[in-house]
Design a protein around this motif. Structure first.
Motif, PDB file in Angstrom:
ATOM      1  N   ALA A  14      68.377  39.957  78.706  1.00 28.47           N
ATOM      2  CA  ALA A  14      67.156  40.271  77.967  1.00 28.47           C
ATOM      3  C   ALA A  14      66.459  38.969  77.588  1.00 28.47           C
ATOM      4  O   ALA A  14      67.083  37.901  77.539  1.00 28.47           O
ATOM      5  CB  ALA A  14      67.503  41.064  76.706  1.00 28.47           C
ATOM      6  N   LEU A  15      65.179  39.057  77.325  1.00 29.06           N
ATOM      7  CA  LEU A  15      64.442  37.874  76.870  1.00 29.06           C
ATOM      8  C   LEU A  15      65.022  37.388  75.551  1.00 29.06           C
ATOM      9  O   LEU A  15      65.517  38.186  74.754  1.00 29.06           O
ATOM     10  CB  LEU A  15      62.959  38.208  76.686  1.00 29.06           C
ATOM     11  CG  LEU A  15      62.163  38.454  77.952  1.00 29.06           C
ATOM     12  CD1 LEU A  15      60.737  38.843  77.606  1.00 29.06           C
ATOM     13  CD2 LEU A  15      62.158  37.235  78.856  1.00 29.06           C
ATOM     14  N   PRO A  16      64.950  36.093  75.298  1.00 28.32           N
ATOM     15  CA  PRO A  16      65.492  35.583  74.035  1.00 28.32           C
ATOM     16  C   PRO A  16      64.667  36.053  72.845  1.00 28.32           C
ATOM     17  O   PRO A  16      63.458  36.256  72.951  1.00 28.32           O
ATOM     18  CB  PRO A  16      65.395  34.063  74.206  1.00 28.32           C
ATOM     19  CG  PRO A  16      64.323  33.851  75.218  1.00 28.32           C
ATOM     20  CD  PRO A  16      64.372  35.039  76.127  1.00 28.32           C
ATOM     21  N   ALA A  17      65.331  36.209  71.724  1.00 27.78           N
ATOM     22  CA  ALA A  17      64.638  36.604  70.491  1.00 27.78           C
ATOM     23  C   ALA A  17      63.843  35.438  69.917  1.00 27.78           C
ATOM     24  O   ALA A  17      62.833  35.646  69.248  1.00 27.78           O
ATOM     25  CB  ALA A  17      65.650  37.111  69.470  1.00 27.78           C
ATOM     26  N   CYS A  18      64.272  34.225  70.190  1.00 24.10           N
ATOM     27  CA  CYS A  18      63.627  33.018  69.662  1.00 24.10           C
ATOM     28  C   CYS A  18      62.232  32.841  70.292  1.00 24.10           C
ATOM     29  O   CYS A  18      62.113  32.717  71.518  1.00 24.10           O
ATOM     30  CB  CYS A  18      64.498  31.806  69.979  1.00 24.10           C
ATOM     31  SG  CYS A  18      63.770  30.221  69.569  1.00 24.10           S
ATOM     32  N   PRO A  19      61.173  32.816  69.477  1.00 25.36           N
ATOM     33  CA  PRO A  19      59.826  32.651  70.040  1.00 25.36           C
ATOM     34  C   PRO A  19      59.635  31.301  70.737  1.00 25.36           C
ATOM     35  O   PRO A  19      58.859  31.205  71.692  1.00 25.36           O
ATOM     36  CB  PRO A  19      58.896  32.799  68.833  1.00 25.36           C
ATOM     37  CG  PRO A  19      59.751  32.548  67.643  1.00 25.36           C
ATOM     38  CD  PRO A  19      61.151  32.927  68.022  1.00 25.36           C
ATOM     39  N   ARG A  84      62.953  40.707  81.325  1.00 25.82           N
ATOM     40  CA  ARG A  84      64.348  40.279  81.415  1.00 25.82           C
ATOM     41  C   ARG A  84      64.387  38.912  82.088  1.00 25.82           C
ATOM     42  O   ARG A  84      63.392  38.452  82.615  1.00 25.82           O
ATOM     43  CB  ARG A  84      65.175  41.304  82.194  1.00 25.82           C
ATOM     44  CG  ARG A  84      65.145  42.681  81.501  1.00 25.82           C
ATOM     45  CD  ARG A  84      66.099  43.665  82.099  1.00 25.82           C
ATOM     46  NE  ARG A  84      67.492  43.281  82.039  1.00 25.82           N
ATOM     47  CZ  ARG A  84      68.288  43.413  80.979  1.00 25.82           C
ATOM     48  NH1 ARG A  84      67.806  43.888  79.850  1.00 25.82           N
ATOM     49  NH2 ARG A  84      69.551  43.062  81.031  1.00 25.82           N
ATOM     50  N   MET A  85      65.564  38.251  82.047  1.00 28.83           N
ATOM     51  CA  MET A  85      65.700  36.904  82.613  1.00 28.83           C
ATOM     52  C   MET A  85      66.750  36.874  83.714  1.00 28.83           C
ATOM     53  O   MET A  85      67.713  37.646  83.685  1.00 28.83           O
ATOM     54  CB  MET A  85      66.176  35.916  81.544  1.00 28.83           C
ATOM     55  CG  MET A  85      65.214  35.600  80.472  1.00 28.83           C
ATOM     56  SD  MET A  85      65.834  34.245  79.423  1.00 28.83           S
ATOM     57  CE  MET A  85      67.269  34.966  78.672  1.00 28.83           C
ATOM     58  N   THR A  86      66.578  35.936  84.625  1.00 33.81           N
ATOM     59  CA  THR A  86      67.596  35.671  85.630  1.00 33.81           C
ATOM     60  C   THR A  86      68.719  34.855  84.981  1.00 33.81           C
ATOM     61  O   THR A  86      68.550  34.283  83.905  1.00 33.81           O
ATOM     62  CB  THR A  86      67.022  34.874  86.813  1.00 33.81           C
ATOM     63  OG1 THR A  86      66.664  33.566  86.360  1.00 33.81           O
ATOM     64  CG2 THR A  86      65.821  35.564  87.444  1.00 33.81           C
ATOM     65  N   ALA A  87      69.832  34.784  85.663  1.00 36.69           N
ATOM     66  CA  ALA A  87      70.953  33.983  85.167  1.00 36.69           C
ATOM     67  C   ALA A  87      70.566  32.503  85.093  1.00 36.69           C
ATOM     68  O   ALA A  87      70.963  31.791  84.166  1.00 36.69           O
ATOM     69  CB  ALA A  87      72.173  34.179  86.058  1.00 36.69           C
TER      70      ALA A  87
END
Length: 142
Positions: A14-19, A84-87
């Motif tokens: 998932a995308l990071p929570a940190c802006p 979402r993000m790649t590894a």
């Protein structure tokens, strides 16, 4: 295999929570897909950093050039619209967040990401980019 299974396999995180990490990820994706002088990446950094945008912009460009010039293989990046993000993207954000507090861990992750043993030049680029974000009160955390 269903479309959802395929998506999760290609984009497992998932995308990071940190802006701040999201800003770095956006710039990374735009520059990776459209080149280091992408206007949208520049605008995103300008919007985030205001008049002090030049330092993180130039350092992000330098990091992208170092990554491209050093990597033995390809570094998978997703389109900017992906939620979402790649590894590889997750690894790079983790490296940016650990460079000051856990440099040995960051070095191993970077070596794995690039497929090379000597990563000192790229480590320096990662460190100064992370410092530019932190100096402006925008530390990258994952």
């Amino acid at each position: 295999m269903s479309d959802l299974t395929t998506t999760i396999a290609a984009l497992p995180y998932a995308l990071p929570a940190c802006p701040n990490a999201r800003i770095a990820l956006f710039a990374l994706r735009r520059m990776g897909a459209h080149g280091p002088h992408d206007a949208r990446a520049s605008h995103a950094l300008f919007t985030a950093f205001g008049q002090d945008f030049r330092r993180p912009l130039v350092l992000m460009r330098a990091l992208m050039a170092d990554l491209a010039g050093t990597a033995e293989g390809t570094i998978a990046i997703a389109p900017c619209c992906c939620s979402r993000m790649t590894a590889a993207e997750r690894s790079l954000l983790t490296i940016l967040s650990r460079i000051e507090t856990a440099p040995d861990s960051a070095r191993y992750l970077l070596g794995d990401l690039l497929g090379v043993r000597r990563v000192d030049a790229v480590m320096a680029s990662v460190a100064v980019l992370a410092m530019a974000f932190a100096d402006d009160g925008r530390p990258i955390c994952v």
